[in-house]
Design an enzyme around this catalytic site. Structure first.
Site, PDB file in Angstrom:
ATOM      1  CG  HIS A 240     -40.519  17.964 -14.615  1.00  0.00           C
ATOM      2  ND1 HIS A 240     -40.965  16.672 -14.569  1.00  0.00           N
ATOM      3  CD2 HIS A 240     -39.468  17.971 -15.477  1.00  0.00           C
ATOM      4  CE1 HIS A 240     -40.216  15.919 -15.360  1.00  0.00           C
ATOM      5  NE2 HIS A 240     -39.311  16.681 -15.927  1.00  0.00           N
TER       6      HIS A 240
HETATM    7  C1  BDR Z   1     -37.284  18.456 -11.303  1.00  0.00           C
HETATM    8  O1  BDR Z   1     -35.867  18.597 -11.377  1.00  0.00           O
HETATM    9  C2  BDR Z   1     -35.535  19.902 -11.766  1.00  0.00           C
HETATM   10  O2  BDR Z   1     -34.588  19.862 -12.767  1.00  0.00           O
HETATM   11  C3  BDR Z   1     -36.792  20.534 -12.279  1.00  0.00           C
HETATM   12  O3  BDR Z   1     -36.800  21.934 -12.058  1.00  0.00           O
HETATM   13  C4  BDR Z   1     -37.866  19.838 -11.500  1.00  0.00           C
HETATM   14  O4  BDR Z   1     -38.051  20.454 -10.250  1.00  0.00           O
HETATM   15  C5  BDR Z   1     -37.739  17.448 -12.335  1.00  0.00           C
HETATM   16  O5  BDR Z   1     -37.226  16.175 -12.061  1.00  0.00           O
END
Ligand code: BDR
Ligand code: CA
Length: 307
Positions: A240
């Site tokens: 992500h």
């Molecule tokens: C996002 O949500 C957080 O849990 C992760 O770090 C990332 O920024 C993914 O949906």
């Protein structure tokens, strides 16, 4: 060279984004701020300080918001994804380092004011600090160069609800303020992050070349991989936050669309991002990515710097 203010909720994937940014000669991390999200603000801030020491960074760290922009407590924290302490509960989080005295939103505004049109704000957590900076400092949105954010989704299902991605769902009112500001924004959302997956082989190839640091990265990502394997029986996990950092360094690896983004604030679709295509719109959305080259670049940059 890009001057970057990183707003983050470390977070296992945030830690990976941070080490990638620190590995890129084209990136100057001018400051880091923390926000609650993957864990409490206290834990995310302790993690940021701990990572600063581990990755040998010099950027100052500012403590940010522990409440949503409307003053409400955050939803419960995703312990099952990032561990209770936000970094997989695999090592004690201790460091002598401390935060700076300014709040995150003041630090953002000050830096943008000192370097007008130069600062890229990379936001990889919920958007509370950014919205506070926009509301509290009149010139902030004009002084910033751009915002790149990890969050939202156009065509991929949400990862918190059927419609909503975690960073937008965490504070939809803040996301609404940011999307209505005049800052050029690029959204790196689930449409591209869910297809850019880190395999166990990729992780081993990366971490085995990094000594003790590699051991730490292996442990925290092992926790993250186990979470994903519970649902899919597959230990690959999505990249992500690092992908938003890769957009910052190498936007040519992405296919994008221009238009207008907005966020649903009410009803059961709360936190969903909407997009209206328009070549003249202020927002850019990533719709596809060259996965192979993004992963190669990520691994090579980190190995070049830390092995
Ligand atoms: C996002 O949500 C957080 O849990 C992760 O770090 C990332 O920024 C993914 O949906
Ligand atoms: Ca994050």
């Amino acid at each position: 060279m890009k001057d970057v203010f990183l707003d983050t909720d470390p977070g296992i994937d945030d830690a990976m984004a941070l080490i990638y940014l620190a590995s890129c000669p084209s990136v100057n991390i001018r400051a880091i701020s923390t926000v609650m999200g993957n864990a409490s603000l206290d834990n995310c801030t302790a993690n940021a300080l701990f990572l600063k020491e581990k990755f040998r960074l010099t950027a100052p760290i500012y403590r940010g918001a522990s409440l949503c922009i409307n003053g409400k407590e955050p939803h419960s924290f995703p312990d099952h994804v990032h561990g209770k302490n936000g970094l997989g509960d695999v090592v004690p989080i201790n460091t002598e380092l401390c935060c700076e005295s300014h709040s995150a939103h003041r630090a953002m505004a000050n830096l943008a004011l000192q370097s007008p049109s130069k600062i890229t704000l990379l936001a990889i957590g919920q958007l509370t600090n950014v919205a506070l900076a926009i509301l509290a400092h009149v010139n902030f949105s004009k002084d910033l160069n751009e915002i790149i954010l990890m969050g939202g989704s156009l065509n991929f299902p949400g990862n918190v609800t059927a419609w909503a991605e975690a960073n937008i769902y965490g504070d939809p009112e803040a996301a609404d303020i940011v999307l209505r500001s005049e800052v050029p924004i690029t959204m790196v959302g689930l449409d591209v992050t869910m297809k850019t997956r880190i395999s166990q082989k990729f992780l081993k190839d990366l971490t085995s070349g990094l000594g003790d640091l590699g051991g730490f990265l292996d442990q925290i990502n092992g926790f993250y991989a186990n979470h994903y394997a519970k649902h899919t029986e597959n230990y690959d996990f999505p990249m992500h936050d690092s992908l938003a950092a890769i957009f910052l360094t190498n936007p040519e690896l992405f296919i994008t669309r221009r238009g207008w983004l907005s966020v649903v604030k009410h009803g059961n679709e709360r936190g969903k991002t909407l997009f209206r295509a328009d070549e003249k719109g202020p927002h850019t959305v990533c719709v596809d990515v060259d996965v192979t080259n993004a992963l190669d670049l990520f691994r090579q940059k980190i190995l070049d710097k830390y092995s």
